[in-house]
Motif scaffolding. Structure first.
Motif, mmCIF file in Angstrom:
data_model
loop_
_atom_site.group_PDB
_atom_site.id
_atom_site.type_symbol
_atom_site.label_atom_id
_atom_site.label_comp_id
_atom_site.label_asym_id
_atom_site.label_seq_id
_atom_site.Cartn_x
_atom_site.Cartn_y
_atom_site.Cartn_z
ATOM 1 N N CYS A 284 27.994 -15.560 17.485
ATOM 2 C CA CYS A 284 26.837 -15.893 18.314
ATOM 3 C C CYS A 284 25.566 -15.175 17.858
ATOM 4 O O CYS A 284 24.479 -15.743 17.914
ATOM 5 N N CYS B 188 22.417 -16.476 15.813
ATOM 6 C CA CYS B 188 21.371 -17.241 16.493
ATOM 7 C C CYS B 188 20.833 -16.501 17.715
ATOM 8 O O CYS B 188 19.634 -16.369 17.889
ATOM 9 N N HIS B 189 21.747 -16.060 18.581
ATOM 10 C CA HIS B 189 21.294 -15.487 19.855
ATOM 11 C C HIS B 189 20.873 -14.029 19.725
ATOM 12 O O HIS B 189 20.329 -13.464 20.670
ATOM 13 N N ARG C 192 17.622 -18.267 34.694
ATOM 14 C CA ARG C 192 18.546 -19.397 34.729
ATOM 15 C C ARG C 192 19.894 -19.012 34.108
ATOM 16 O O ARG C 192 20.944 -19.256 34.688
ATOM 17 N N LYS D 108 26.181 -27.366 23.203
ATOM 18 C CA LYS D 108 25.168 -27.938 24.083
ATOM 19 C C LYS D 108 23.984 -28.356 23.227
ATOM 20 O O LYS D 108 23.447 -27.550 22.482
ATOM 21 N N MET E 203 23.343 -26.789 19.903
ATOM 22 C CA MET E 203 24.335 -25.750 19.604
ATOM 23 C C MET E 203 25.712 -26.387 19.462
ATOM 24 O O MET E 203 26.141 -27.132 20.324
HETATM 25 C C1 HEC Z 1 23.668 -21.908 15.129
HETATM 26 C C2 HEC Z 1 22.988 -21.210 16.185
HETATM 27 C C3 HEC Z 1 23.774 -20.856 17.423
HETATM 28 C C4 HEC Z 1 24.947 -20.149 17.494
HETATM 29 C C5 HEC Z 1 25.755 -19.572 16.357
HETATM 30 C C6 HEC Z 1 25.256 -20.059 18.894
HETATM 31 N N1 HEC Z 1 24.307 -20.686 19.642
HETATM 32 FE FE1 HEC Z 1 24.238 -20.753 21.652
HETATM 33 N N2 HEC Z 1 22.576 -21.915 21.551
HETATM 34 C C7 HEC Z 1 21.922 -22.269 20.397
HETATM 35 C C8 HEC Z 1 20.836 -23.152 20.723
HETATM 36 C C9 HEC Z 1 19.859 -23.754 19.723
HETATM 37 C C10 HEC Z 1 20.866 -23.328 22.121
HETATM 38 C C11 HEC Z 1 19.944 -24.197 22.960
HETATM 39 C C12 HEC Z 1 20.643 -25.532 23.139
HETATM 40 C C13 HEC Z 1 19.791 -26.458 23.966
HETATM 41 O O1 HEC Z 1 18.979 -27.142 23.375
HETATM 42 O O2 HEC Z 1 19.992 -26.467 25.182
HETATM 43 C C14 HEC Z 1 21.965 -22.520 22.612
HETATM 44 C C15 HEC Z 1 22.292 -22.385 23.949
HETATM 45 C C16 HEC Z 1 23.229 -21.511 24.432
HETATM 46 C C17 HEC Z 1 23.444 -21.236 25.839
HETATM 47 C C18 HEC Z 1 22.666 -21.819 26.981
HETATM 48 C C19 HEC Z 1 23.182 -23.152 27.358
HETATM 49 C C20 HEC Z 1 22.343 -23.758 28.456
HETATM 50 O O3 HEC Z 1 22.945 -24.330 29.355
HETATM 51 O O4 HEC Z 1 21.136 -23.668 28.398
HETATM 52 C C21 HEC Z 1 24.466 -20.336 25.907
HETATM 53 C C22 HEC Z 1 25.059 -19.719 27.174
HETATM 54 C C23 HEC Z 1 24.888 -20.061 24.555
HETATM 55 N N3 HEC Z 1 24.115 -20.779 23.691
HETATM 56 C C24 HEC Z 1 25.895 -19.187 24.224
HETATM 57 C C25 HEC Z 1 26.361 -19.021 22.905
HETATM 58 C C26 HEC Z 1 27.511 -18.221 22.581
HETATM 59 C C27 HEC Z 1 28.347 -17.431 23.570
HETATM 60 C C28 HEC Z 1 27.670 -18.315 21.232
HETATM 61 C C29 HEC Z 1 28.775 -17.727 20.363
HETATM 62 C C30 HEC Z 1 30.097 -18.217 20.633
HETATM 63 C C31 HEC Z 1 26.592 -19.139 20.719
HETATM 64 N N4 HEC Z 1 25.830 -19.555 21.773
HETATM 65 C C32 HEC Z 1 26.388 -19.427 19.389
HETATM 66 C C33 HEC Z 1 22.242 -21.864 19.124
HETATM 67 C C34 HEC Z 1 23.385 -21.186 18.774
#
Ligand code: HEC
Length: 223
Positions: free
Chosen positions: A132, A135-136, A161, A178, A181
């Motif tokens: 995670c 990106c995060h 939120r 989502k 992602m």
């Molecule tokens: C390649 C990049 C990337 C990785 C790696 C990634 N994410 Fe995300 N994540 C994003 C993006 C971009 C969004 C926004 C998606 C959208 O447009 O709602 C997001 C959204 C989210 C959200 C919010 C969802 C919502 O309802 O708004 C959560 C919680 C989240 N990520 C958790 C995680 C977790 C936990 C991991 C690891 C297992 C992870 N992400 C790995 C890019 C990433």
């Protein structure tokens, strides 16, 4: 003299092979020297079949088929018979495996089978940092390395939120992705997903910590 003919023949063959065979189009498939198993007799999904009495290539599930998870541990009872002891066998618990309650809404808290210990959160930390954080960000603020490569829409976990979001929904985002992602179901087992959820909660808690979260005996060391 004979040598000159050989040379001429060679040059002609060379020129032909380099220039002469360009741009020829053919509707026939290319010659396959090693066809391997590229083309085989098969049924495409939902195709018909004369073989089966009902004319369908897709076969219905035999009666009594149960969904089969991957977390199966085969055990033997005292007579040496194999049985499946893992309650995860049927993945029947929607909250544990989908983050959802019976009415389809996302549940809060953690499944009863999961004990949120320090070790469990540390497991989540490790998985988080691998999967995670790019990106995060390691702090969960959305400022991972991918931001500098143009991935600008990664949200921070520290807005209201996402702090108010049910644990089950975070689990669902990990399992199914989502929008932009992708899903991490293939990389994180259900329990690892919950461990990451626990660590996301820890990051959120840390980002909104107050002096009261610090044990009194350590407060003196703060600047
Ligand atoms: C390649 C990049 C990337 C990785 C790696 C990634 N994410 Fe995300 N994540 C994003 C993006 C971009 C969004 C926004 C998606 C959208 O447009 O709602 C997001 C959204 C989210 C959200 C919010 C969802 C919502 O309802 O708004 C959560 C919680 C989240 N990520 C958790 C995680 C977790 C936990 C991991 C690891 C297992 C992870 N992400 C790995 C890019 C990433």
């Amino acid at each position: 003299m004979r040598f000159a003919y050989y040379t001429l023949a060679f040059v002609v063959v060379l020129l032909l092979s380099v220039m002469g065979l360009r741009g020829l189009r053919s509707s026939r498939p290319p010659i396959e020297v090693f066809p391997d198993m590229d083309r085989q007799a098969k049924y495409k999904p939902q195709a018909g079949s004369k073989f089966f009495a009902d004319g369908r290539a897709d076969r219905p599930l035999p009666p009594g088929t149960v969904p089969f998870g991957r977390d199966v541990v085969a055990k033997r009872d005292k007579d040496g018979k194999t049985y499946f002891a893992d309650p995860a066998f049927l993945r029947a618990d929607d909250f544990h495996y989908e983050g959802k309650l019976a009415d389809g809404s996302f549940g809060r808290g953690f499944p009863t089978q999961i004990e949120v210990t320090r070790e469990f959160i540390e497991r989540g930390q490790g998985r988080y940092q691998i999967y995670c954080a790019p990106c995060h960000g390691t702090l969960g603020d959305g400022n991972g390395i991918t931001k500098s490569y143009g991935m600008l829409t990664t949200p921070t976990f520290h807005d209201d939120r996402l702090r108010a979001m049910a644990e089950g929904e975070i689990y669902g985002t990990i399992a199914h992705g989502k929008n932009t992602m992708l899903a991490y179901a293939d990389k994180l087992s259900p329990d690892d997903r919950w461990a990451v959820v626990a660590y996301v909660r820890a990051l959120q808690r840390a980002a909104h910590g107050t002096i009261n979260d610090v044990p009194p005996e350590l407060r003196g060391g703060l600047k």
